[in-house]
Scaffold this active site. Structure first.
Site, mmCIF file in Angstrom:
data_model
loop_
_atom_site.group_PDB
_atom_site.id
_atom_site.type_symbol
_atom_site.label_atom_id
_atom_site.label_comp_id
_atom_site.label_asym_id
_atom_site.label_seq_id
_atom_site.Cartn_x
_atom_site.Cartn_y
_atom_site.Cartn_z
ATOM 1 N N CYS A 76 0.804 -0.974 -0.082
ATOM 2 C CA CYS A 76 0.048 0.087 -0.069
ATOM 3 C C CYS A 76 0.895 1.229 -0.017
ATOM 4 O O CYS A 76 0.792 2.231 -0.794
ATOM 5 C CB CYS A 76 -0.870 0.119 1.203
ATOM 6 N N CYS A 81 -1.670 1.729 -2.858
ATOM 7 C CA CYS A 81 -2.683 2.867 -2.635
ATOM 8 C C CYS A 81 -1.996 4.193 -2.623
ATOM 9 O O CYS A 81 -2.442 4.976 -3.323
ATOM 10 C CB CYS A 81 -3.258 2.769 -1.528
ATOM 11 N N LYS A 84 -0.426 5.166 -6.072
ATOM 12 C CA LYS A 84 -1.587 5.162 -7.096
ATOM 13 C C LYS A 84 -2.330 6.413 -6.853
ATOM 14 O O LYS A 84 -2.743 7.075 -8.029
ATOM 15 C CB LYS A 84 -2.149 3.823 -6.910
ATOM 16 N N TYR A 218 -8.662 -3.948 -11.429
ATOM 17 C CA TYR A 218 -8.827 -2.468 -10.820
ATOM 18 C C TYR A 218 -7.232 -1.917 -10.904
ATOM 19 O O TYR A 218 -7.112 -0.693 -11.283
ATOM 20 C CB TYR A 218 -9.465 -2.225 -9.398
ATOM 21 N N GLU A 222 -6.657 1.357 -12.896
ATOM 22 C CA GLU A 222 -6.079 2.545 -12.379
ATOM 23 C C GLU A 222 -5.107 3.047 -13.174
ATOM 24 O O GLU A 222 -4.752 4.352 -13.329
ATOM 25 C CB GLU A 222 -5.918 2.244 -10.863
ATOM 26 N N HIS A 487 -26.934 19.924 -0.246
ATOM 27 C CA HIS A 487 -26.992 20.578 -1.461
ATOM 28 C C HIS A 487 -26.052 21.784 -1.690
ATOM 29 O O HIS A 487 -25.766 22.295 -0.705
ATOM 30 C CB HIS A 487 -28.402 20.969 -1.516
ATOM 31 N N GLU A 492 -25.911 13.509 -2.336
ATOM 32 C CA GLU A 492 -27.050 14.027 -1.900
ATOM 33 C C GLU A 492 -28.244 13.149 -3.017
ATOM 34 O O GLU A 492 -29.304 12.934 -2.600
ATOM 35 C CB GLU A 492 -27.643 15.385 -1.978
#
Length: 512
Positions: A76, A81, A84, A218, A222, A487, A492
């Site tokens: 990671c 992670c 990346k 993935y 990515e 909002h 939302e």
């Protein structure tokens, strides 16, 4: 005592004295030895030390086939992670620069990206994390040993340094958290000699140039996504489907967006060989699975993203009788992360059936440390673990895919609420929002408990994280509708979703 050395473990002759000393004294060098200095192993070791345990962490990085190596922190921190997400951010900034013109910013006609500057900054940050982890271990009184560990028995670990020096350590409990490494295809000439993996891409000093990414996991998506985003020519070769294991409707939206974004796709094709040309380029030959025809193209870099393999082979597990899944090579573990051998535990990517996700390993490691210290009996809950794919259009999800929900509850047992929406950020910038989509999957019936949530759009990870708490707490569709949205945000739209797939009505959001 001698009989012990001839038992099921097939001990060597000199082990007799080690066993005798340990049995008579009842003491070990450590309460806990953790093999693996990734995110999970570090979390487990630090938690154990905080609880008063005497702990050692063994971590050693075998260089990749290209020779890439790194420091403490595991996949990671070093090749996953963290780098990346930073390179993904670089790509997002490139898109933001284009959007900025529509918002009134005066941008020079020609803009360019400097790979070496970006890579250097990312690599320096990663190195700072390596150092930080070493400092944390020291502060928490965890012994860090940069040696390759293997198991001798259920209480003994042998460590081998880079110089070939052996060290023997003993502990009441041993934890394996060695994770995995990217795989190379074994049946494609030139694959390893001329290709790289995700272990290398983040540490390249020079731009990879025109890149072929083989594999649509993935990781593959990515990497191709951020390469496209910083202006490079990137192609993804897909053998069958993209994002296997994820909701396939949403996976299709992600790849559709990527194609519109500029990433090229070669569908249902299989690479056959990679040859290095006198010019230095790489000629890739592949076969179209649909027609059987053969094709070739030349690339600067070939990145293999064809899966990961657990780091179990060098641990000596077979000699101890630690049970593995023969197909995957992963360790079979119980709900409490125990293996088939007492006092040996395993968690994280190396555990069979466990999500290959950093936060999951961290949480599981901490809980294991607490159980081993006798502080709790709490087990790791592997249900409703959220995740996000950091593609150009981000994809966040938690819970079941629509396919898995239908398998578990039946078509008539689920209700899928969905919506296509347009992020406010896309309006003035005149960006296509055709693939911005969300779906909420519920059990069909009185309570309509939410069992899955999927979201594509800006900041998908930030959006999904909050809703993951709702699923963890057993939220229902009525709970969602009773939640007031913020909002104007993309999140939302989840609280307003009301069109069911079953109705066949247009799910496009048309107003506030």
């Amino acid at each position: 005592m001698a009989a012990l050395c001839r038992g099921k473990h097939r001990w060597k002759t000199n082990c007799y004295f080690k066993v005798l000393t340990r049995t008579l004294s009842g003491k070990y060098n450590y309460d806990l030895i953790v093999i693996g200095g990734g995110s999970g192993g570090l979390a487990c070791s630090k938690e154990a030390a905080q609880l008063g345990q005497k702990v050692a962490v063994l971590d050693y990085v075998e260089p990749s086939a290209l020779g890439t190596k790194w420091g403490l922190g595991g996949t990671c921190v070093n090749v996953g992670c963290i780098p990346k997400k930073l390179m993904h951010q670089a790509a997002l900034l490139g898109t933001a620069v284009k959007d900025a013109k529509k918002f009134g910013w005066q941008i020079p006609a020609v803009i360019s990206h400097d790979w070496s500057l970006m890579a250097g900054a990312v690599q320096n940050y990663v190195k700072s994390l390596n150092w930080g982890h070493r400092v944390q271990l020291n502060d928490k009184k965890v012994k860090y040993l940069n040696i390759k560990g293997s198991l001798v028995d259920e209480h003994t670990v042998k460590g081998l340094s880079k110089a070939g020096k052996e060290t023997t350590l003993t502990a009441k409990n041993i934890v394996i958290a060695t994770g995995g490494r990217p795989k190379y295809p074994t049946n494609i000439p030139g694959a390893m000699e001329h290709g790289i993996t995700s272990d290398d891409i983040f540490w390249l000093k020079k731009s990879p140039g025109k890149t072929l990414v083989v594999g649509a996991s993935y990781v593959g998506l990515e990497c191709a996504g951020f390469l496209t985003g910083i202006g490079l020519d990137a192609t993804i070769m897909v053998r069958s489907i993209a994002l296997r294991g994820f909701d396939q409707q949403v996976a299709g939206l992600v790849t559709d967006y990527m194609e519109a974004y500029g990433t090229k796709f070669v569908w249902e094709c299989v690479p056959r060989r990679v040859d290095k040309l006198p010019s230095g380029g790489l000629r890739v030959t592949w076969t179209d699975a649909r027609t059987g025809s053969e094709h070739q193209d030349t690339y600067d870099t070939v990145l293999w993203a064809v899966g990961r393999a657990p780091e179990t082979k060098a641990l000596g597990l077979d000699k101890l009788g630690v049970q593995l899944n023969k197909e995957t090579g992963k360790i079979i573990v119980g709900a409490d992360e125990s293996t088939s051998v007492p006092n040996i535990y395993a968690f994280g990517d190396i555990g069979e059936g466990r999500p290959e996700l950093t936060p999951t390993a961290i949480q599981a490691g901490r809980l294991l440390a607490r159980r081993l210290a006798g502080k709790t009996s709490q087990l790791m809950n592997y249900d409703n673990v959220p995740t996000t794919v950091f593609t150009p259009l981000e994809f966040g999800c938690v819970g079941l895919s629509e396919e898995d929900a239908e398998k578990r509850h039946g078509y008539d047992g689920i209700e899928v609420y969905h919506a296509f929406y347009k992020p406010l950020e896309f309006t003035v910038a005149e960006r296509d929002a055709s693939q911005c989509y969300l779906k909420v999957i519920c059990e069909r019936g009185k309570n309509q408990k939410i069992v899955g949530l999927h979201f594509t759009g800006p900041n998908a990870g930030e959006v999904t994280q909050g809703f993951a708490l709702g699923l963890q707490c057993g939220a229902t569709y009525s709970d969602l509708l009773n939640t007031v949205g913020i909002h104007p945000t993309c999140a939302e739209e989840v609280t307003k979703v009301h069109i069911t797939k079953r109705s066949g009505l247009d799910a496009t959001v048309t107003g506030c």
